[in-house]
Design an enzyme around this catalytic site. Structure first.
Site, short mmCIF file in Angstrom:
data_model
loop_
_atom_site.label_atom_id
_atom_site.label_comp_id
_atom_site.label_asym_id
_atom_site.label_seq_id
_atom_site.Cartn_x
_atom_site.Cartn_y
_atom_site.Cartn_z
N LYS A 1 -17.24 3.58 -3.85
CA LYS A 1 -17.29 2.89 -5.32
C LYS A 1 -18.90 2.83 -6.19
O LYS A 1 -19.64 2.11 -5.18
CB LYS A 1 -17.64 1.26 -4.98
CG LYS A 1 -16.80 0.79 -6.30
CD LYS A 1 -15.55 0.74 -7.01
CE LYS A 1 -14.97 0.32 -8.18
NZ LYS A 1 -13.26 0.98 -8.75
N SER B 1 -9.50 2.04 -10.35
CA SER B 1 -9.52 1.16 -10.92
C SER B 1 -8.70 -0.19 -10.84
O SER B 1 -7.31 -0.40 -10.92
CB SER B 1 -11.06 0.84 -11.06
OG SER B 1 -11.93 -0.58 -10.05
#
Length: 587
Positions: free
Chosen positions: A194, A386
């Site tokens: 991430k 995402s």
């Protein structure tokens, strides 16, 4: 006393004059907009050429811009067109007897590879009409050349350039600047890959991020070279070699290595175009820009509708604005489509790197409910990652382009600690009075998080990640362990996502529409786009404000404006986020 009366009278007069001038300005603009919108699009004259310069801002979907056809200052009339209109107008030109061919004049193209592929595919389909496509430029960027490679003939100014050196992606890291300002960005996240927070906490890429960027960049490059090799009849190995040695830089090299068909000056190009159109040297070429081309009006055939719902931009809580995916707005659109008996299937077109986890879940819920009533097919654009993947996960089927960036299943929270800036550099301090131990959590900007507070936030981030994985596992019919193994915030291309089960098929928007028709058992249908465009008059004030702001940023910062805007977006975020880095750009 007389002095104060005169001052008050002057102020009152200025205010009244300002109001009158303001409404007068609005009236004049409204009149101009009215006349402009009535005549801005027109059919092509006989024996015309459709012109694609690609020097305009390409959005996912054309929106109401009352200033687009007006010559106004401050950049508020910048040319803009949606990908949807580019594709539909190329398709219309294919069967328009007045359009004899397409002239492309690209130098740089400001859009992602998935959108480029969609335009390129539309041009490839246009060629089946036996009409010509000619490309000419003074200088081709790599994206511009990728688009031009579909043309029958590619020409380059003899003194021009062709940039072919392989793809690259760069990230700007701001930790050094934040350290100097005394700003500490506190990160709570889940996901090894991430990387959206890295520019604020690191000075260079983490190894995990470098690994994933190398992976998806290589995947995009392979698709890029495959298309060029097929179009120009040059082996893929040769293309690799030319790029690695930077052999193709100018017109002579481009001709030598068969990247172009000839070197030409503009007058020579015009002469050739006139021959193609069978007109004399004295005749003018009729050129119609794709931004002005009327195309054809979509006719409703049959009684069944397939709704194409566009969701593009950052995912935000509430209504959002143009270019954003408002959780409330898109979920309301989905409810309307679900309850509309005319609508037999929904194609959700996503182009988003994510955003608010809460808004993503709100939209996911409506997708899941709609799927119970009628087919829901997802079509992915440049991004559907995402939060963008979150809202796609519940669909019946997911289509992506090979170069779509997707996945990035992970979440984070980013809380700035401004103690160093406020206390030490500016001399501003805060003092709390509270009724509970955690009453001031994240409400005082100069208080760093305690370990106990970090643990509380981490629990919520973990819960959101668990929910995210659960949504994906149920939607894709795989285990949570499998989701976690391909999640961890890692970004995949559409081609890679197909291999690991995150998408079902490689295909464009039309492929998704056809799949929706098959799933809904429709033989005769029409498509309609949602959300509907705003009324031009209603968008005058908001459009002008945003355009003027963007102009001011661009005037002062040039190409670096994007970094300030991305930082601004991130600082406005509230709650837990599910997003990829917004500034992924491939050159």
């Amino acid at each position: 006393m007389n002095f104060f009366k005169q001052v008050l009278a002057t102020i009152t007069g200025v205010l009244i004059t300002g109001v009158i001038l303001f409404f007068g300005f609005i009236f004049i603009i409204a009149v101009l907009v009215s006349s402009s919108t009535q005549d801005s699009k027109a059919p092509a004259p006989a024996n015309s050429v459709l012109y694609l310069s690609m020097d305009y801002n390409i959005t996912e979907k054309s929106e109401s811009n009352p200033f687009s056809d007006l010559n106004l200052p401050l950049g508020v009339s910048d040319s803009e067109i949606g990908l949807n209109d580019i594709l539909s107008r190329i398709e219309a030109a294919k069967t328009d007897d007045n359009i004899k061919g397409i002239y492309m004049n690209p130098t740089t193209v400001g859009t992602g590879f998935a959108s480029l592929k969609a335009i390129r595919d539309a041009l490839e389909d246009f060629k089946s009409s036996k009409k010509f496509i000619v490309a000419y430029s003074d200088g081709y960027s790599q994206k511009a050349y990728y688009l031009a490679s579909v043309a029958d003939k590619i020409y380059l100014n003899p003194q021009g350039s062709l940039d072919f050196r392989g793809l690259s992606s760069s990230t700007m890291f701001m930790k050094g600047a934040l350290d100097k300002l005394g700003v500490d960005m506190q990160v709570i996240k889940v996901g090894t890959y991430k990387s959206a927070v890295e520019p604020f906490i690191l000075s260079s890429m983490s190894e995990a991020n470098r690994q994933q960027v190398t992976s998806y960049l290589t995947s995009i490059y392979d698709a890029f070279l495959d298309d060029l090799a097929a179009a120009r009849k040059i082996s893929k190995d040769s293309l690799h070699q030319y790029a690695d040695s930077y052999a193709v830089r100018n017109a002579d090299a481009a001709l030598k290595y068969k990247f172009i068909d000839a070197k030409m000056y503009k007058d020579e190009l015009i002469a050739e175009m006139k021959k193609r159109l069978n007109i004399t040297d004295k005749d003018d070429i009729s050129i119609v820009s794709i931004t002005k081309y009327a195309g054809k009006t979509t006719e409703e055939t049959g009684s069944d509708e397939i709704a194409v719902l566009y969701a593009y931009g950052s995912i935000v809580d509430g209504e959002g604005s143009v270019g954003e995916i408002g959780g409330d707005k898109i979920s309301r659109e989905l409810r309307k489509l679900r309850q509309d008996d005319k609508v037999k299937a929904v194609v959700l077109r996503i182009n988003s790197g994510g955003g608010s986890a809460l808004a993503s879940d709100v939209i996911w819920r409506e997708v899941a409910l709609t799927k119970k009533v009628k087919p829901v097919i997802v079509s992915m654009g440049d991004y559907a990652a995402s939060g963008g993947y979150y809202i796609a996960a519940a669909a019946d089927s997911i289509f992506a382009e090979k170069t779509t960036l997707t996945g990035s299943i992970g979440v984070f929270g980013l809380i700035p600690n401004l103690k160093g800036l406020l206390n030490n550099k500016i001399g501003v301090t805060f003092e709390d009075v509270k009724t509970g131990k955690f009453a001031s959590l994240m409400s005082t900007p100069d208080k760093p998080l305690t370990e106990e507070e970090k643990a509380i936030i981490q629990v919520e981030v973990n819960n959101t990640y668990q929910t995210f994985m659960d949504r994906v596992a149920k939607g894709r019919n795989i285990s949570i362990a499998q989701v976690d193994s391909i999640g961890q915030g890692r970004v995949w291309t559409g081609d890679q996502a197909l291999q690991i089960g995150l998408v079902d098929k490689i295909g464009n928007l039309n492929a998704a529409i056809n799949a929706a028709a098959t799933k809904g058992k429709l033989t005769s249908f029409y498509t309609k786009e949602y959300p509907a465009k705003e009324d031009p008059f209603a968008s005058i004030l908001s459009t002008s404000k945003e355009k003027v702001k963007m102009w001011m940023f661009e005037e002062e910062l040039g190409e670096y404006q994007k970094y300030i805007l991305e930082l601004q977006k991130l600082m406005k975020n509230t709650g837990i986020q599910a997003r990829i880095p917004n500034d992924i750009e491939i050159y």
